[in-house]
Write a protein that holds these residues in place. Sequence first.
Motif, PDB file in Angstrom:
ATOM      1  N   LEU A 383     -19.161  25.433 -54.974  1.00 42.01           N
ATOM      2  CA  LEU A 383     -19.389  24.771 -53.790  1.00 42.01           C
ATOM      3  C   LEU A 383     -19.641  23.596 -53.806  1.00 42.01           C
ATOM      4  O   LEU A 383     -19.268  22.982 -52.513  1.00 42.01           O
ATOM      5  CB  LEU A 383     -20.299  25.997 -53.110  1.00 42.01           C
ATOM      6  CG  LEU A 383     -20.068  27.356 -52.813  1.00 42.01           C
ATOM      7  CD1 LEU A 383     -21.210  28.314 -52.338  1.00 42.01           C
ATOM      8  CD2 LEU A 383     -18.744  27.505 -52.146  1.00 42.01           C
ATOM      9  N   SER A 384     -20.249  22.836 -54.548  1.00 37.97           N
ATOM     10  CA  SER A 384     -20.416  21.315 -54.368  1.00 37.97           C
ATOM     11  C   SER A 384     -19.167  20.591 -54.968  1.00 37.97           C
ATOM     12  O   SER A 384     -19.365  19.315 -55.038  1.00 37.97           O
ATOM     13  CB  SER A 384     -21.832  21.218 -55.459  1.00 37.97           C
ATOM     14  OG  SER A 384     -21.375  21.426 -56.774  1.00 37.97           O
ATOM     15  N   ALA A 385     -18.427  21.092 -55.632  1.00 39.24           N
ATOM     16  CA  ALA A 385     -17.413  20.429 -56.029  1.00 39.24           C
ATOM     17  C   ALA A 385     -16.096  19.896 -55.213  1.00 39.24           C
ATOM     18  O   ALA A 385     -16.048  20.901 -53.838  1.00 39.24           O
ATOM     19  CB  ALA A 385     -16.457  21.417 -56.880  1.00 39.24           C
ATOM     20  N   PRO A 386     -15.822  18.705 -55.124  1.00 42.78           N
ATOM     21  CA  PRO A 386     -14.864  18.208 -54.197  1.00 42.78           C
ATOM     22  C   PRO A 386     -13.275  18.857 -54.453  1.00 42.78           C
ATOM     23  O   PRO A 386     -13.024  19.429 -55.399  1.00 42.78           O
ATOM     24  CB  PRO A 386     -14.782  16.795 -54.324  1.00 42.78           C
ATOM     25  CG  PRO A 386     -15.078  16.671 -55.668  1.00 42.78           C
ATOM     26  CD  PRO A 386     -16.254  17.786 -56.187  1.00 42.78           C
ATOM     27  N   GLY A 387     -12.476  18.666 -53.220  1.00 41.17           N
ATOM     28  CA  GLY A 387     -11.277  19.054 -53.128  1.00 41.17           C
ATOM     29  C   GLY A 387     -11.281  20.544 -53.090  1.00 41.17           C
ATOM     30  O   GLY A 387     -11.874  21.415 -52.819  1.00 41.17           O
ATOM     31  N   LYS A 388      -9.703  21.186 -53.680  1.00 37.10           N
ATOM     32  CA  LYS A 388      -9.533  22.551 -53.370  1.00 37.10           C
ATOM     33  C   LYS A 388     -10.285  23.245 -54.424  1.00 37.10           C
ATOM     34  O   LYS A 388     -10.246  22.849 -55.852  1.00 37.10           O
ATOM     35  CB  LYS A 388      -8.087  22.717 -53.449  1.00 37.10           C
ATOM     36  CG  LYS A 388      -7.141  22.299 -52.454  1.00 37.10           C
ATOM     37  CD  LYS A 388      -5.819  22.540 -52.533  1.00 37.10           C
ATOM     38  CE  LYS A 388      -5.056  22.081 -51.216  1.00 37.10           C
ATOM     39  NZ  LYS A 388      -3.453  22.464 -51.289  1.00 37.10           N
ATOM     40  N   ARG A 389     -10.722  24.501 -53.832  1.00 36.89           N
ATOM     41  CA  ARG A 389     -11.476  25.324 -54.911  1.00 36.89           C
ATOM     42  C   ARG A 389     -11.071  26.695 -54.938  1.00 36.89           C
ATOM     43  O   ARG A 389     -10.543  27.287 -53.843  1.00 36.89           O
ATOM     44  CB  ARG A 389     -12.992  25.354 -54.626  1.00 36.89           C
ATOM     45  CG  ARG A 389     -13.583  23.855 -54.763  1.00 36.89           C
ATOM     46  CD  ARG A 389     -14.910  23.784 -54.056  1.00 36.89           C
ATOM     47  NE  ARG A 389     -14.963  24.184 -52.838  1.00 36.89           N
ATOM     48  CZ  ARG A 389     -14.803  23.241 -51.855  1.00 36.89           C
ATOM     49  NH1 ARG A 389     -14.723  21.954 -52.184  1.00 36.89           N
ATOM     50  NH2 ARG A 389     -14.837  23.563 -50.576  1.00 36.89           N
ATOM     51  N   HIS A 390     -11.140  27.301 -55.922  1.00 35.78           N
ATOM     52  CA  HIS A 390     -10.938  28.722 -56.104  1.00 35.78           C
ATOM     53  C   HIS A 390     -11.771  29.482 -57.062  1.00 35.78           C
ATOM     54  O   HIS A 390     -12.092  28.820 -58.011  1.00 35.78           O
ATOM     55  CB  HIS A 390      -9.209  29.121 -56.402  1.00 35.78           C
ATOM     56  CG  HIS A 390      -8.834  29.198 -57.627  1.00 35.78           C
ATOM     57  ND1 HIS A 390      -8.814  27.865 -58.633  1.00 35.78           N
ATOM     58  CD2 HIS A 390      -8.431  30.191 -58.563  1.00 35.78           C
ATOM     59  CE1 HIS A 390      -8.577  28.376 -59.977  1.00 35.78           C
ATOM     60  NE2 HIS A 390      -8.665  29.733 -59.924  1.00 35.78           N
ATOM     61  N   LEU A 391     -11.761  30.867 -57.119  1.00 42.22           N
ATOM     62  CA  LEU A 391     -12.404  31.553 -58.026  1.00 42.22           C
ATOM     63  C   LEU A 391     -11.458  32.586 -58.606  1.00 42.22           C
ATOM     64  O   LEU A 391     -11.053  33.386 -57.451  1.00 42.22           O
ATOM     65  CB  LEU A 391     -13.934  32.023 -57.884  1.00 42.22           C
ATOM     66  CG  LEU A 391     -15.062  31.012 -57.507  1.00 42.22           C
ATOM     67  CD1 LEU A 391     -16.186  31.817 -56.994  1.00 42.22           C
ATOM     68  CD2 LEU A 391     -15.170  30.424 -58.706  1.00 42.22           C
ATOM     69  N   ALA A 392     -11.176  32.686 -59.891  1.00 40.45           N
ATOM     70  CA  ALA A 392     -10.727  33.754 -60.557  1.00 40.45           C
ATOM     71  C   ALA A 392     -11.420  34.521 -61.507  1.00 40.45           C
ATOM     72  O   ALA A 392     -11.770  33.758 -62.371  1.00 40.45           O
ATOM     73  CB  ALA A 392      -9.157  33.155 -61.073  1.00 40.45           C
ATOM     74  N   ILE A 393     -11.826  35.869 -61.235  1.00 43.44           N
ATOM     75  CA  ILE A 393     -12.911  36.393 -62.026  1.00 43.44           C
ATOM     76  C   ILE A 393     -12.361  37.759 -62.592  1.00 43.44           C
ATOM     77  O   ILE A 393     -11.817  38.632 -61.845  1.00 43.44           O
ATOM     78  CB  ILE A 393     -14.352  36.569 -61.063  1.00 43.44           C
ATOM     79  CG1 ILE A 393     -14.655  35.259 -60.365  1.00 43.44           C
ATOM     80  CG2 ILE A 393     -15.535  37.111 -62.060  1.00 43.44           C
ATOM     81  CD1 ILE A 393     -15.602  35.533 -59.286  1.00 43.44           C
TER      82      ILE A 393
END
Length: 438
Positions: A383-393
């Motif tokens: 959540l603190s990272a810049p730009g587009k984020r996703h999670l694949a778990i």
Amino acid sequence: MDKLPIAICIDVEPDERAIDPKVAADWLGFEKTFEFFERLRPQLEDVTGAAAHFSWFVRMDPQIAQAYGSPAWSVARYGKLLDRLSSSGDEIGLHIHAWRWDEAFGNWIADMGNQEWVDSCVRMGFAAFEQSLNRTCRSFRFGDHWMNDTTLDLVERLGARFDLTAEPGRKMLLTPEPRTGFPPDYSLTPSHPYRPSKTNFTECSDSTARRLWVVPLSTFDPDRVLSFLQANGKKRHKTSVLRKLKRWSAANDNDYEGFLDRVDYEAIGGWAYDVRQRDRALDIEIYIGEVMLARVSADGLRRDLLMAGKGNGKHSFILPTPSGLRDGKPHSIRARVADSRFELNSSPSTMKADRQALIEPGVLLLDLCGEPWLASRIMGLVLSAPGKRHLAISLRSHEILSDVRLANLNENFAGIFNHPMVKDFVFETPAELVARME
């Protein structure tokens, strides 16, 4: 903030990894995992305000065919459950292992070094999927971290549009069972969804890109996790300095209990407890010799602490071992309650030399069945990272049969429910996730 798309990838497979080729046992783990996520779905939809969709990757390969009489046995046995998942908007995908039974050896061999065999496993799986589910497979995951250009080319030609096998940063991870071939090197694989080059599936390409998308699993460098913890530790330290005299003037070393009970090339962990303030989370300072490595909060839930009557049981910590300590040499690790003289029992403890650990750089998969303490910190890092984020778990259906893993799963989703940014989360299939991020 933009929505954070989260893909939950569940491998639907037998409860035992090396299954008895003569016993066609039901997949109890899948049955319980189905029940778990069906109960979870409306809760997630309530807290996020959006539909919750999951992805189920069903095993169909020669191992299943040999033990169960058909590679699509799971569809015949659990077709009604799969239909319910599909009607809820979930993705049903395909999961393949390259296990081959060796009669002379009397065991399964993961035969990834035999491309002809790998291709036959993939072809069998796609054919069984289409025949049993009456549609082409769109989403695919190979087992044991395996992939190469030849295999991905076949997966694409057979109709898949999303592959969720890659683990960025992973290199030379070996399985404990007999195997052939060498695992792929994902050390330079992009961490975001990408269309891979036709000549190198670990590279993103525009000019020579495949139609298929790679959706990498979420992995994390222990050093990034450490930096995140160090930054947050400094903030807590500034706060504690202001309160230090008041808080600790009445405290003494007899007020604390705790153990440094894990020191190895994967993690440094333990627990600490304030006997006077039973539910208070203590800060812990971790040292390499006399140099402080990190200041962390011992606020992770451990069931053994809860059962032992240690307040609310949320008094543990587990720090991923940074790469600087994975050098094949022994290291002395200490841990003490912050702003005190109290060292945890078994501190200092020596991290023994381990040459085998040098093979694998130690990237971490985000594990919803793993330690809640670590999962919550990794979520904070995302959540603190810049730009587009996703999670694949990813998780395996049989993991829910472990009481410890199930407790962790419940605790990690409780953390998601109570997260201050939960309204920004959305649980999606690979197709939905890629469409959102394009």
